[in-house]
Motif scaffolding. Structure first.
Motif, mmCIF file in Angstrom:
data_model
loop_
_atom_site.group_PDB
_atom_site.id
_atom_site.type_symbol
_atom_site.label_atom_id
_atom_site.label_comp_id
_atom_site.label_asym_id
_atom_site.label_seq_id
_atom_site.Cartn_x
_atom_site.Cartn_y
_atom_site.Cartn_z
ATOM 1 N N TRP A 146 -22.936 58.882 -18.519
ATOM 2 C CA TRP A 146 -23.063 58.400 -19.746
ATOM 3 C C TRP A 146 -21.893 58.218 -20.566
ATOM 4 O O TRP A 146 -21.739 57.289 -21.299
ATOM 5 C CB TRP A 146 -24.133 59.345 -20.359
ATOM 6 N N ASP A 147 -21.064 58.992 -20.617
ATOM 7 C CA ASP A 147 -19.843 59.119 -21.295
ATOM 8 C C ASP A 147 -18.897 57.864 -20.806
ATOM 9 O O ASP A 147 -18.425 57.197 -21.748
ATOM 10 C CB ASP A 147 -18.979 60.257 -21.342
ATOM 11 N N GLU A 160 -20.935 54.773 -22.199
ATOM 12 C CA GLU A 160 -20.618 54.596 -23.726
ATOM 13 C C GLU A 160 -19.239 54.354 -23.995
ATOM 14 O O GLU A 160 -18.830 53.170 -24.935
ATOM 15 C CB GLU A 160 -20.717 56.039 -24.147
ATOM 16 N N LEU A 203 -18.848 50.606 -23.302
ATOM 17 C CA LEU A 203 -19.485 49.826 -24.357
ATOM 18 C C LEU A 203 -18.624 49.655 -25.578
ATOM 19 O O LEU A 203 -18.552 48.673 -26.349
ATOM 20 C CB LEU A 203 -20.887 50.358 -24.476
ATOM 21 N N VAL A 204 -18.016 50.551 -26.153
ATOM 22 C CA VAL A 204 -17.449 50.704 -27.466
ATOM 23 C C VAL A 204 -15.958 50.054 -27.336
ATOM 24 O O VAL A 204 -15.739 49.714 -28.336
ATOM 25 C CB VAL A 204 -16.848 52.429 -27.666
ATOM 26 N N GLN A 211 -20.785 43.141 -27.321
ATOM 27 C CA GLN A 211 -21.584 44.425 -27.602
ATOM 28 C C GLN A 211 -23.255 44.058 -27.980
ATOM 29 O O GLN A 211 -24.056 44.790 -27.566
ATOM 30 C CB GLN A 211 -21.065 45.476 -28.556
ATOM 31 N N VAL A 228 -26.633 45.462 -26.133
ATOM 32 C CA VAL A 228 -27.226 46.646 -26.733
ATOM 33 C C VAL A 228 -28.507 46.097 -27.096
ATOM 34 O O VAL A 228 -29.798 46.689 -26.877
ATOM 35 C CB VAL A 228 -26.792 47.009 -28.036
#
Length: 75
Positions: free
Chosen positions: A8-9, A12, A15-16, A23, A27
């Motif tokens: 997940w990290d 994330e 995506l950031v 994005q 999303v």
């Protein structure tokens, strides 16, 4: 569980680091259907509770007194 958090990290962080123009569609493709599904589930549970409140209430003793009507006061 640690592998899930590491994955997940990574997602994330990926995506950031994307531009906002990329994005937003990503999303919306993920979050919009997820929110719609959760809203439908909540709606169905609420309908079930509204139509049959006894099905969601904990079982009570059969010997318990039924609720009595409040006394009517005449003016």
């Amino acid at each position: 569980m640690d592998r899930l958090w590491q994955w997940w990290d990574g997602v994330e962080l990926w995506l950031v680091q994307l531009p906002v123009a990329v994005q937003f569609p990503i999303v919306m493709v993920v979050v919009l259907p997820l929110c719609l599904g959760v809203a439908r589930l909540v709606d169905r549970v609420a309908d079930l509770g509204a139509n049959n409140p006894a099905s969601l209430a904990p079982e009570s003793d059969a010997e318990s007194d039924p609720e009595s009507e409040p006394e009517k006061v005449t003016a």
